[in-house]
Write an enzyme that holds these catalytic residues in place. Structure first.
Site, PDB file in Angstrom:
ATOM      1  N   SER A 406       0.747  -1.364  -0.167  1.00  0.00           N
ATOM      2  CA  SER A 406      -0.174   0.097  -0.002  1.00  0.00           C
ATOM      3  C   SER A 406       0.799   1.330   0.148  1.00  0.00           C
ATOM      4  O   SER A 406       0.210   2.328   0.103  1.00  0.00           O
ATOM      5  CB  SER A 406      -0.983  -0.047   1.205  1.00  0.00           C
ATOM      6  OG  SER A 406      -0.195  -0.186   2.407  1.00  0.00           O
ATOM      7  N   HIS A 427      -3.080  -2.464  -5.733  1.00  0.00           N
ATOM      8  CA  HIS A 427      -3.268  -2.124  -4.411  1.00  0.00           C
ATOM      9  C   HIS A 427      -4.594  -2.237  -4.301  1.00  0.00           C
ATOM     10  O   HIS A 427      -5.488  -1.429  -4.685  1.00  0.00           O
ATOM     11  CB  HIS A 427      -2.624  -0.868  -4.230  1.00  0.00           C
ATOM     12  CG  HIS A 427      -2.870  -0.160  -2.900  1.00  0.00           C
ATOM     13  ND1 HIS A 427      -3.138   1.083  -2.506  1.00  0.00           N
ATOM     14  CD2 HIS A 427      -3.230  -1.015  -1.535  1.00  0.00           C
ATOM     15  CE1 HIS A 427      -3.507   1.072  -1.182  1.00  0.00           C
ATOM     16  NE2 HIS A 427      -3.418  -0.068  -0.833  1.00  0.00           N
ATOM     17  N   GLU A 439      -6.012   0.598  -7.218  1.00  0.00           N
ATOM     18  CA  GLU A 439      -4.768   1.247  -7.940  1.00  0.00           C
ATOM     19  C   GLU A 439      -3.886   0.189  -8.622  1.00  0.00           C
ATOM     20  O   GLU A 439      -3.391  -0.543  -8.169  1.00  0.00           O
ATOM     21  CB  GLU A 439      -4.194   2.083  -6.485  1.00  0.00           C
ATOM     22  CG  GLU A 439      -4.874   3.226  -5.904  1.00  0.00           C
ATOM     23  CD  GLU A 439      -3.987   3.816  -4.951  1.00  0.00           C
ATOM     24  OE1 GLU A 439      -4.002   5.110  -4.770  1.00  0.00           O
ATOM     25  OE2 GLU A 439      -3.261   3.207  -4.020  1.00  0.00           O
ATOM     26  N   ASN A 477      -3.233   6.932  -0.328  1.00  0.00           N
ATOM     27  CA  ASN A 477      -2.766   6.917   1.058  1.00  0.00           C
ATOM     28  C   ASN A 477      -1.895   7.957   1.140  1.00  0.00           C
ATOM     29  O   ASN A 477      -1.793   8.680   2.106  1.00  0.00           O
ATOM     30  CB  ASN A 477      -1.828   5.703   1.219  1.00  0.00           C
ATOM     31  CG  ASN A 477      -2.829   4.518   1.686  1.00  0.00           C
ATOM     32  OD1 ASN A 477      -3.988   4.854   1.939  1.00  0.00           O
ATOM     33  ND2 ASN A 477      -2.384   3.233   1.614  1.00  0.00           N
TER      34      ASN A 477
END
Ligand code: T1G
Length: 698
Positions: A406, A427, A439, A477
């Site tokens: 991640s 991801h 992702e 993130n």
């Protein structure tokens, strides 16, 4: 007559075939064509009935959404529907595929409706921030009653033909070519001299406790206004004669058309379809995707394996020991049992997926024939590189090697193999078989057909796939870390975590950042703070009060205490009284005099931090377009859909105002609030994020 409607004469019946691929949207030319064809049929000697049918894969998928926001052009749909209904001829609609929004409204203006068993009908306008604006809120309740109509309109769900028959929306369900079954039904009606049945002449809907219904729907909408407004429109169908009700519907529709939410939701509709269409992948064929390997059977690995099984792929899952294999098997069994319970799969499908489709093994040799493998092991670079070294040795040439990391550097992981061109980041978000976001992280050497394979996997799994470049935290993130920091700064300066959560729930998030932190586990943030500490900029403000709680073993929901205290068996938590003391101690230590924050200021700072970092992510090319960021936040971070995403929100606010706020916040903290170059440039050029989306679509 436009070329969108084909006119055929079939005995006493005029057939109007709608031809506007891909989904027969009711663009101006289609509306004009229908109106002209009705005139022609009424003037065509010997014609006693009209059959309306759609060519291609649908009857009509609704008004043409690309026309919204532009000056409306005649014939207006409500007028066309009234015109069809008022025809002295018998009008029959034969529906197949979808009949949605204005499409169902056209069918409701016919006197009889027949449909294919596979057909679905719906009024999903609320998903565009609107309500049915061509008589749907007035005609549907006259057929179904008020409550079923409200449920259907406020949910916007697609209703199967069998249920629509029970609800009284359609008169018959018959398998066969829509034109043929429509002609047979129309002829049968003519043969038995069936009367015209204008729905508008049926009695209005029964009364309900409208205020209670309105409040209930508004509450459920969590700030979205179109569903609640639709309740008032159905109320008009109960309290007013048809024409007056129609006028009321029109007023409400026009009001909603002017709202920010309508802009946001239509942006979301088209962005959701554009985000996985990358120009550079045109004509690039993905590699095979029949057998998938998964390394690691923890929550993420088991979720990814479940998603692949549910998509009909065979899965080989590798774990370190027999116990770990069994534990992984149990997790997957639990996920599949949940899918069975939710009706996503049948019992026979469930049993098949638990049977030969899944292989649990401790040996990488079992991966010798998989087409793609996804690593989901502990987030540590040396562990990842070791695994990729083994995959390089075990997997066949052409196998795609993917990491579910991640935030770690995919280039560094790829360098642990002799085939970096086959390495990509995929991801997933937890729970991986439920969350829609994926992702697709493209590293420096990733081959184009490997990227295409990542997107093909996303499509096969029903995901919204977003292309991301390599950086710490990729798109989602990375931005999360910054708006989370803004929230933490506000706590240090005087707002409580609980006020911040309440303000953002008021903005439309399902949960605020501190409740989400408790759900995800405070140990994750703690580990991240420790990992980043050595490289921290001296001016960076990082609160330590929550570390005190973590040091005491309190990690949120999973330990029963975090920002909130959670009682077993109870939903949600209550504010943890310890937090105030911990914060006050840190404020005293830092010499901070706390000050009050309004909910508006909290939302403004949170959103400005999000937009500013997002502008950096787009400016650096980590995200290709602003809409990529919007879809990432919508499908992975609970961003309220009716705002369309942070970039759309910023465009609606005005980028100049957002920049001005950031510059004013910089007076207190110039390091944190450095305006993103892209934002400054766009404001200087008087352009918007949407302009960048349009540029990319050219
Ligand atoms: N208008 C314009 N374009 C549309 C469209 C529409 N209504 N529906 C689909 N498209 C385009 C879509 O953008 C895509 O284009 C292509 O068709 C295929 O769609 C007065 C106000 C029909 C279930 O809300 O839910 O009527 O990307 O990729 O997955 O009361 O599209 O290929 O260039 O989604 O098979 C109400 C919206 C309108 C239905 C098909 N109707 N559409 O799904 O294909 S408001 C809707 C859908 C209204 C009246 C009001 C889905 C679908 P491109 P797709 P799909």
């Amino acid at each position: 007559m436009t070329d969108k409607i084909a006119y055929e004469r079939h005995g006493d019946i005029a057939v109007l075939r709608i031809q506007n691929p891909p989904v027969n949207a009711l663009a101006q030319a289609v509306r004009q064509g229908l109106s002209d064809a009705m005139d022609r049929a009424e003037a065509d000697t010997g014609v006693r009935a009209v059959l309306i049918v759609g060519d291609g894969r649908a009857f009509i998928a609704g008004a043409d959404i690309t026309e919204f926001g532009k000056p409306p052009v005649t014939p207006h749909l409500p007028v066309l529907c009234n015109r069809i209904e008022a025809s002295p001829l018998l009008v029959v609609a034969s529906m197949h595929g979808v009949s949605l929004g204005g499409g169902l409204e056209v069918a409701l203006s016919a006197h009889y409706r027949i449909a294919q068993p596979s057909a679905r009908v719906g009024l999903p306008e609320v998903h565009l921030g609107l309500l049915p604006g061509a008589g749907g809120t007035q005609r549907l309740p006259r057929l179904t009653g008020a409550e079923p109509a409200i449920e259907m309109i406020t949910s916007g769900r697609h209703v199967k033909a069998s249920e629509a028959l029970e609800m009284g929306i359609i008169d018959r369900v018959t398998e066969g070519d829509p034109r043929e079954v429509g002609l047979a039904f129309a002829q049968e009606l003519l043969d038995r001299d069936a009367p015209r049945r204008p729905v508008s002449e049926l009695p209005g809907a029964e009364p309900l406790d409208w205020d209670a219904t309105y409040d209930n729907v508004l509450k459920k909408g969590r700030g979205q206004i179109s569903p609640a407004t639709a309740v008032r429109a159905v109320q008009a169908a109960s309290e007013l004669p048809f024409d007056a009700g129609l006028a009321a519907e029109r007023r409400m529709f026009a009001d909603l058309m002017q709202t920010d939410q309508r802009q946001g939701m239509i942006h979301a509709f088209f962005s959701e379809r554009a985000v996985s269409n990358l120009p550079e992948l045109k004509g690039i064929a993905p590699r095979a995707l029949n057998a998938i390997g998964v390394i690691g059977g923890g929550t993420m690995g088991a979720g990814i394996a479940t998603a692949c099984l549910l998509a009909g792929m065979s899965v080989v899952l590798i774990e370190m020991s027999e116990d770990a294999c069994n534990a992984a098997g149990k997790r997957i069994a639990g996920n599949l049992a949940g899918a069975l319970k939710r009706g996503k799969i049948s019992q026979p499908q469930h049993d098949a997926l638990m049977g030969e489709a899944l292989t649990l093994s401790q040996s990488y040799d079992a991966l010798s024939d998989v087409d793609l493998v996804i690593e989901a092991v502990f987030e540590d670079m040396s562990v990842k590189r070791e695994v990729f070294g083994k995959l390089d040795a075990a997997c066949k040439p052409g196998c795609v090697l993917a990491s579910n990391t991640s935030y770690l550097d995919i280039n560094e992981i790829a360098a642990a193999t002799a085939r970096p061109a086959d390495v990509i980041g995929l991801h997933f978000f937890s729970p991986a078989h439920v969350m829609k976001l994926l992702e697709v992280v493209v590293a420096d050497h990733t081959e184009a057909d490997v990227v295409a394979t990542g997107f093909a996997l996303g499509k096969a799994l029903g995901k919204v796939s977003v292309r991301a470049g390599v950086c710490d935290g990729f798109i989602g993130n990375r931005i999360l870390a910054v708006y989370r920091d803004a929230a933490n700064h506000m706590v240090l300066d005087g707002a409580t975590p609980f006020q911040i959560d309440k303000a953002l729930v008021g903005f439309g998030f399902a949960m605020g950042p501190f409740a989400v932190a408790d759900l995800a586990g405070l140990d994750i943030g703690w580990a991240t703070r420790k990992r980043k500490a050595p490289h921290r900029h001296p001016q960076e403000r990082v609160p330590t009060y929550i570390d005190r709680l973590c040091e005491q073993g309190h990690f949120g929901q999973k330990t029963g205490e975090g920002y909130y205290v959670y009682e077993k068996g109870k939903r949600g938590g209550v504010p943890n009284p310890k937090i105030a003391d911990l914060v006050a101690a840190e404020q005293a230590e830092l010499g901070i005099t706390p000050r009050p924050f309004s909910d508006e200021e909290i939302v403004r700072r949170y959103m400005c931090a999000m937009v500013n970092e997002a502008a950096r992510v787009v400016g650096e090319g980590i995200a290709r377009r602003p809409l990529d960021v919007d879809m990432t936040l919508l499908f992975g971070y609970g961003f309220p859909r009716y705002w369309g995403g942070p970039m759309k929100w910023a465009d609606i606010q005005g980028l100049d105002k957002v920049l001005a706020d950031i510059e004013s916040f910089a007076d207190e903290d110039a390091w944190f609030w450095q305006p993103a170059p892209l934002l400054t440039d766009l404001v200087a050029q008087g352009r918007t994020f949407d302009d960048l989306n349009k540029d990319a679509a050219k």
